[in-house]
Design an enzyme around this catalytic site. Structure first.
Site, PDB file in Angstrom:
ATOM      1  N   ASN A  23     -15.238  70.745   9.251  1.00 59.06           N
ATOM      2  CA  ASN A  23     -14.368  69.568   9.135  1.00 59.06           C
ATOM      3  C   ASN A  23     -15.132  68.289   8.835  1.00 59.06           C
ATOM      4  O   ASN A  23     -14.522  67.267   8.516  1.00 59.06           O
ATOM      5  CB  ASN A  23     -13.481  69.430  10.375  1.00 59.06           C
ATOM      6  CG  ASN A  23     -12.432  70.543  10.404  1.00 59.06           C
ATOM      7  OD1 ASN A  23     -12.185  71.198   9.392  1.00 59.06           O
ATOM      8  ND2 ASN A  23     -11.864  70.790  11.564  1.00 59.06           N
ATOM      9  N   CYS A 117      -3.358  75.231   6.860  1.00 60.28           N
ATOM     10  CA  CYS A 117      -2.792  76.108   7.893  1.00 60.28           C
ATOM     11  C   CYS A 117      -1.383  75.628   8.270  1.00 60.28           C
ATOM     12  O   CYS A 117      -1.120  74.444   8.351  1.00 60.28           O
ATOM     13  CB  CYS A 117      -3.671  76.096   9.143  1.00 60.28           C
ATOM     14  SG  CYS A 117      -5.229  76.920   8.874  1.00 60.28           S
ATOM     15  N   ARG A 122       2.900  68.661   9.047  1.00 60.03           N
ATOM     16  CA  ARG A 122       1.595  67.988   9.024  1.00 60.03           C
ATOM     17  C   ARG A 122       1.684  66.854   8.000  1.00 60.03           C
ATOM     18  O   ARG A 122       1.160  66.926   6.904  1.00 60.03           O
ATOM     19  CB  ARG A 122       0.482  68.984   8.695  1.00 60.03           C
ATOM     20  CG  ARG A 122       0.397  70.097   9.726  1.00 60.03           C
ATOM     21  CD  ARG A 122      -0.748  71.055   9.456  1.00 60.03           C
ATOM     22  NE  ARG A 122      -2.045  70.449   9.750  1.00 60.03           N
ATOM     23  CZ  ARG A 122      -3.202  71.078   9.485  1.00 60.03           C
ATOM     24  NH1 ARG A 122      -3.193  72.244   8.874  1.00 60.03           N
ATOM     25  NH2 ARG A 122      -4.358  70.500   9.782  1.00 60.03           N
ATOM     26  N   ARG A 399     -12.039  81.030   5.618  1.00 60.38           N
ATOM     27  CA  ARG A 399     -11.984  79.621   5.212  1.00 60.38           C
ATOM     28  C   ARG A 399     -12.947  78.782   6.037  1.00 60.38           C
ATOM     29  O   ARG A 399     -13.432  77.751   5.585  1.00 60.38           O
ATOM     30  CB  ARG A 399     -10.572  79.068   5.424  1.00 60.38           C
ATOM     31  CG  ARG A 399      -9.527  79.586   4.454  1.00 60.38           C
ATOM     32  CD  ARG A 399      -8.214  78.874   4.663  1.00 60.38           C
ATOM     33  NE  ARG A 399      -8.446  77.432   4.747  1.00 60.38           N
ATOM     34  CZ  ARG A 399      -7.609  76.607   5.376  1.00 60.38           C
ATOM     35  NH1 ARG A 399      -6.530  77.059   5.967  1.00 60.38           N
ATOM     36  NH2 ARG A 399      -7.870  75.308   5.426  1.00 60.38           N
TER      37      ARG A 399
HETATM   38  C1  EPZ Z   1      -7.829  67.928  11.213  1.00 63.26           C
HETATM   39  O1  EPZ Z   1      -6.543  68.113  10.643  1.00 63.26           O
HETATM   40  C2  EPZ Z   1      -8.493  69.285  11.121  1.00 63.26           C
HETATM   41  N1  EPZ Z   1      -8.556  69.696   9.727  1.00 63.26           N
HETATM   42  C3  EPZ Z   1      -7.701  70.305  11.927  1.00 63.26           C
HETATM   43  O2  EPZ Z   1      -8.492  71.479  11.957  1.00 63.26           O
HETATM   44  C4  EPZ Z   1      -7.541  69.832  13.359  1.00 63.26           C
HETATM   45  O3  EPZ Z   1      -6.659  70.700  14.016  1.00 63.26           O
HETATM   46  C5  EPZ Z   1      -6.975  68.413  13.395  1.00 63.26           C
HETATM   47  O4  EPZ Z   1      -7.762  67.540  12.580  1.00 63.26           O
HETATM   48  C6  EPZ Z   1      -6.950  67.851  14.806  1.00 63.26           C
HETATM   49  O5  EPZ Z   1      -8.243  67.848  15.330  1.00 63.26           O
HETATM   50  C7  EPZ Z   1      -9.498  69.168   8.946  1.00 63.26           C
HETATM   51  O6  EPZ Z   1     -10.291  68.356   9.389  1.00 63.26           O
HETATM   52  C8  EPZ Z   1      -9.528  69.642   7.522  1.00 63.26           C
HETATM   53  P1  EPZ Z   1      -4.660  65.103  12.370  1.00 63.26           P
HETATM   54  P2  EPZ Z   1      -5.640  66.807  10.315  1.00 63.26           P
HETATM   55  O7  EPZ Z   1      -4.359  64.158  11.257  1.00 63.26           O
HETATM   56  O8  EPZ Z   1      -6.520  65.716   9.892  1.00 63.26           O
HETATM   57  C9  EPZ Z   1      -0.105  64.103  13.137  1.00 63.26           C
HETATM   58  C10 EPZ Z   1      -9.041  73.695  11.662  1.00 63.26           C
HETATM   59  O9  EPZ Z   1      -8.667  74.691  12.297  1.00 63.26           O
HETATM   60  N2  EPZ Z   1      -0.227  63.270  11.933  1.00 63.26           N
HETATM   61  O10 EPZ Z   1      -5.673  64.713  13.393  1.00 63.26           O
HETATM   62  O11 EPZ Z   1      -4.538  67.222   9.450  1.00 63.26           O
HETATM   63  C11 EPZ Z   1      -0.207  65.575  12.826  1.00 63.26           C
HETATM   64  O12 EPZ Z   1       1.044  66.100  12.452  1.00 63.26           O
HETATM   65  C12 EPZ Z   1      -8.035  72.662  11.275  1.00 63.26           C
HETATM   66  O13 EPZ Z   1     -10.228  73.441  11.345  1.00 63.26           O
HETATM   67  C13 EPZ Z   1       0.824  62.442  11.573  1.00 63.26           C
HETATM   68  O14 EPZ Z   1       1.852  62.412  12.241  1.00 63.26           O
HETATM   69  O15 EPZ Z   1      -5.078  66.509  11.778  1.00 63.26           O
HETATM   70  C14 EPZ Z   1      -0.708  66.149  14.118  1.00 63.26           C
HETATM   71  O16 EPZ Z   1       0.384  66.340  14.983  1.00 63.26           O
HETATM   72  C15 EPZ Z   1      -6.622  73.057  11.652  1.00 63.26           C
HETATM   73  N3  EPZ Z   1       0.688  61.670  10.460  1.00 63.26           N
HETATM   74  C16 EPZ Z   1      -1.587  65.026  14.679  1.00 63.26           C
HETATM   75  O17 EPZ Z   1      -1.201  63.838  13.980  1.00 63.26           O
HETATM   76  C17 EPZ Z   1      -0.442  61.683   9.684  1.00 63.26           C
HETATM   77  O18 EPZ Z   1      -0.506  60.947   8.681  1.00 63.26           O
HETATM   78  C18 EPZ Z   1      -3.077  65.239  14.464  1.00 63.26           C
HETATM   79  O19 EPZ Z   1      -3.270  65.480  13.086  1.00 63.26           O
HETATM   80  C19 EPZ Z   1      -1.501  62.543  10.057  1.00 63.26           C
HETATM   81  C20 EPZ Z   1      -1.376  63.321  11.191  1.00 63.26           C
END
Ligand code: EPZ
Length: 430
Positions: A23, A117, A122, A399
């Site tokens: 990540n 995923c 998301r 992945r």
């Molecule tokens: C990153 O995803 C990681 N992926 C995810 O890892 C990880 O689960 C996640 O961060 C949380 O740590 C990558 O880095 C490529 P978020 P990301 O934005 O950035 C909500 C793995 O297994 N949200 O921190 O998509 C969202 O729906 C993967 O390596 C909004 O509402 O996660 C979630 O509920 C899976 N609006 C929460 O925030 C937004 O614009 C956290 O999402 C963005 C997110």
């Protein structure tokens, strides 16, 4: 079709070496678009998400030299302001970092909405909020995100995230690096890979401070220059192998880690009765007696990571007593529990809570990997189970885990990767 076949219940012994953080890599590689020069990046994990991003950058005109499986040189000096191929972009979520990178470099971005995923909604509204705050006009049209900077360029601004978002924090950081003036990101996420991205950008001449705290300051600079950088070890890969030893039993040295990043995972495993010994860049994991039950709630860093939730649930499915897992980040990250129950686990799921009654033993059977970390959980369950487990859809696992078969085999696991021709698979199904 590719499957993993595991003959379980063999204690794990030996040493496993952790690869670079997925990540962090999936943010750093798109960020090279901002650099007019050569970036030499070491400790890049050789995983399919990275290979896909390199393919996208190559299609956009980047000059890429792979000096070794884990060392890459990328020169984006002559990259064109072009649309990344949608068929590639849609295959991973991290392709959204191309928005911030193209916007910062060219003042314009057109990127297909990301894939990734599937465990609930998301959205990327917080990413868009950040880009609009620094002056971009952002539209969602025809399945694309189209962002355009004003004629006089992006202007630094203050943006307060409504949700602690890893992706939004990193994407806004990337978009703001070349803006005029200073951007302040409040309620920023604090994961280690965010700090790693900031350190990479600073090594290329950016002026970012506060990464790792909830307030990040990005002072815009006129240009970035080439340089070298080594990616940090992968906190979640390390946690996955630690959970495997906890579930299966044994004594394994997990090498090339930053113990501080593992604090929450180490603490939970200790609470369950696992012996954890920390060294400067390694952690020794020893489990002999049966695990004790525990509760866990996933939280943004430094809390217990959601990306370790399926893996710790497997440990809890074998612990003495009843454990409760609360998923606070995603809507539906428990699909894997049905597969574990087919292996003899006793898990009841109610939306964001799983109640796990520990059982003495899991039994091997045919299961599916529903996503990257759920797939890793299936591997751990297969390693712990009596009998043979066959895991389908292992492309999800590949992945994010480099050389998993080789790493597990080296510590005593009986696991192999088999490729079944599609026609044969159909015949079997018929
Ligand atoms: C990153 O995803 C990681 N992926 C995810 O890892 C990880 O689960 C996640 O961060 C949380 O740590 C990558 O880095 C490529 P978020 P990301 O934005 O950035 C909500 C793995 O297994 N949200 O921190 O998509 C969202 O729906 C993967 O390596 C909004 O509402 O996660 C979630 O509920 C899976 N609006 C929460 O925030 C937004 O614009 C956290 O999402 C963005 C997110």
């Amino acid at each position: 079709m590719v499957k993993y076949i595991i003959n379980g219940a063999k204690p794990l012994q030996g040493t496993v070496c952790i690869s670079g953080a997925k990540n962090a890599a999936v943010g750093i590689l798109p960020a090279t678009l901002l650099v007019k020069g050569t970036c030499r990046i070491e400790n890049v994990p050789d995983i399919s998400d990275v290979r896909l991003l390199l393919q996208i950058l190559d299609e956009m005109g980047a000059v890429i030299r792979r000096l070794s499986p884990n060392t890459i040189e990328i020169d984006c000096s002559h990259v064109r302001d072009s649309v990344a191929p949608i068929e590639l972009v849609r295959r991973i979520r991290a392709s959204y970092y191309l928005i911030g990178a193209q916007l910062g470099r060219f003042g314009h971005a057109k990127v297909a909405l990301p894939g990734g995923c599937n465990f609930g909604a998301r959205p990327i509204d917080q990413h868009i909020k950040g880009f609009e705050a620094i002056g971009a006009m952002v539209e969602l049209t025809g399945g694309y995100v189209v962002a355009t900077a004003p004629a006089d360029g992006l202007q630094g601004a203050r943006v307060n995230l409504d949700v602690v978002s890893v992706g939004a924090t990193m994407n806004i950081m990337i978009g703001a690096v070349l803006a005029h003036g200073t951007t302040i990101i409040e309620n920023a996420a604090k994961e280690p890979h965010i700090v790693d991205l900031a350190n990479f950008l600073n090594a290329m001449g950016a002026k970012i401070s506060g990464a790792g705290t909830d307030l990040i300051r990005v002072r815009g600079v006129r240009a970035l220059h080439g340089g070298s950088y080594a990616i940090i070890p992968d906190q979640i890969e390390a946690g996955t192998y630690m959970a495997a030893v906890a579930a299966v039993g044994g004594d394994v040295l997990v090498q090339n880690v930053i113990p501080k990043h593992m604090d929450c995972i180490s603490a939970k495993l200790r609470e369950m009765g696992v012996k954890i010994t920390e060294y400067d860049e390694a952690i020794r994991v020893t489990r002999t007696a049966r695990l004790r039950r525990a509760n866990v709630k996933t939280m943004p860093y430094p809390g217990f990571p959601t990306d370790m939730q399926p893996q710790i649930a497997v440990c809890m499915s074998l612990a003495r007593g009843t454990s409760i897992v609360t998923e606070s980040i995603y809507d539906t990250r428990f699909r894997y529990c049905a597969e574990l129950n087919r292996m003899g686990a006793a898990i009841q799921v109610d939306t964001k809570v799983a109640v796990i009654d520990g059982v003495e033993q899991l039994h091997g059977c045919d299961v599916k990997a529903f996503d990257l970390r759920a797939g890793a959980a299936m591997v751990i369950a297969g390693l712990a189970a009596q009998g043979t487990t066959v895991i389908e859809d292992v492309h999800f696992i590949e992945r994010g885990y480099e050389n998993m078969i080789e790493k597990l085999t080296a510590i005593g696991a009986d696991i192999r990767r088999v490729e079944i021709p599609e026609t044969a698979a159909v015949r079997t199904a018929g």
